[in-house]
Write a protein that holds these residues in place. Sequence first.
Motif, PDB file in Angstrom:
ATOM      1  N   SER A 196      -6.262 -98.541 -61.110  1.00  0.00           N
ATOM      2  CA  SER A 196      -7.113 -97.525 -60.497  1.00  0.00           C
ATOM      3  C   SER A 196      -6.929 -97.562 -58.974  1.00  0.00           C
ATOM      4  N   TYR A 242      -4.224 -94.687 -61.931  1.00  0.00           N
ATOM      5  CA  TYR A 242      -4.328 -94.497 -63.380  1.00  0.00           C
ATOM      6  C   TYR A 242      -5.366 -93.435 -63.717  1.00  0.00           C
ATOM      7  N   ASP A 243      -6.511 -93.473 -63.065  1.00  0.00           N
ATOM      8  CA  ASP A 243      -7.589 -92.530 -63.369  1.00  0.00           C
ATOM      9  C   ASP A 243      -7.217 -91.098 -62.997  1.00  0.00           C
ATOM     10  N   ARG A 262      -3.036 -91.710 -66.525  1.00  0.00           N
ATOM     11  CA  ARG A 262      -3.728 -91.828 -67.808  1.00  0.00           C
ATOM     12  C   ARG A 262      -3.429 -90.654 -68.728  1.00  0.00           C
ATOM     13  N   TYR A 271      -1.269 -90.955 -72.290  1.00  0.00           N
ATOM     14  CA  TYR A 271      -1.860 -90.562 -73.563  1.00  0.00           C
ATOM     15  C   TYR A 271      -1.048 -89.456 -74.224  1.00  0.00           C
ATOM     16  N   PRO A 287      -7.822 -98.424 -72.765  1.00  0.00           N
ATOM     17  CA  PRO A 287      -8.927 -98.462 -71.786  1.00  0.00           C
ATOM     18  C   PRO A 287      -9.452 -99.878 -71.547  1.00  0.00           C
ATOM     19  N   GLN A 334      -6.771-101.809 -69.525  1.00  0.00           N
ATOM     20  CA  GLN A 334      -6.675-101.324 -68.149  1.00  0.00           C
ATOM     21  C   GLN A 334      -7.833-101.836 -67.298  1.00  0.00           C
TER      22      GLN A 334
END
Length: 335
Positions: A286, A289-290, A294, A298, A323, A326
């Motif tokens: 983060s 990633y956020d 992400r 996915y 999740p 991470q």
Amino acid sequence: MPVANFNTFLKYFEEYKNWVTSNPQLVGDIESTVKWLSYFTAGRINNSTLMSELVYSMSNLLVLFNDRLINAKTQIETELSESHSKIRIWLTVLEYSEVLLEISATKLWGETGKWLIIVLLQAFKTLMRLVLVYFYKERVTQNPPIPPLKREKIPENIDSIEKEGFSLKRSRKVIRKVHSGGYSHFRTWAPLPPLGTKEREISTNLSPRRKMILAETLYILKPLLHLGCMSISGRNHWKPWFISLILDLTSLNMYNSETKAVPVQKEEFEEISRRQVALLLYILRSPFYDNYSRVKIYALLELLSKNLPLARMVTEPILKYLPHWQSTYFYMWST
């Protein structure tokens, strides 16, 4: 503890030590099996995070303990001073158990206790690694400081070799004992194999250059600088992320320029290569990633599960546990 119980304990410990040193490959297989259990316990039982970390930490500590037993008999590793060895052992123990300590502190004392433990652990690790660099002249500190032994390089007939000969301390050449020869017509004059090969040389044999010391110092100080910046700007702010990335790139660039001018030992090269590969982990941290990776990760996993046979067996557990992984493992201070 009564004397009888203590003697019984020593007896069982001696039997365990003999079994470990006589079956290093089998012991390694058992250790790997136990370690993999930690990955499958996550999300399957109550308090699974704590349980999986407990299994993972204990399995790594068991590997370290068994390696110490094997090394005491084979002397595969280079001999270190007692204080030098203790610092490496303590750092390795913390590397294997720091996430467990963080999770335990969160369960017991909440977020305040968690961050207190994180700061204390990282401050202690930073101080000890600086001691390795400036006092013991290590040019590149390994992660973990005591890597697992390569069990496949350990001869399976250690006991029989030790009965026939002994190893010289400096050259490690094995000399056959006089009484082991037997009758002349039964003797074999072939040299005995070594009890073990030095798996890694400590970098104190080569004097560190000033630029290498600076590069390693930047890398060692990175966790504390990251935590300090995060305490000011916030956990999900871009500043800590960029500061850590810049420190990693600067340190690696300084190493790359120095390795062209000075010889680098095998374990130093492997550690620098590991740090280069670890740069890929920034896409899982983060706030990158956020905000960016992400959704793409996915989408890629779902695409693979729909179009590749049997891929669903791999991608679904990853989608389920990503999740958790991470938020638990991809900290800036963990590498």
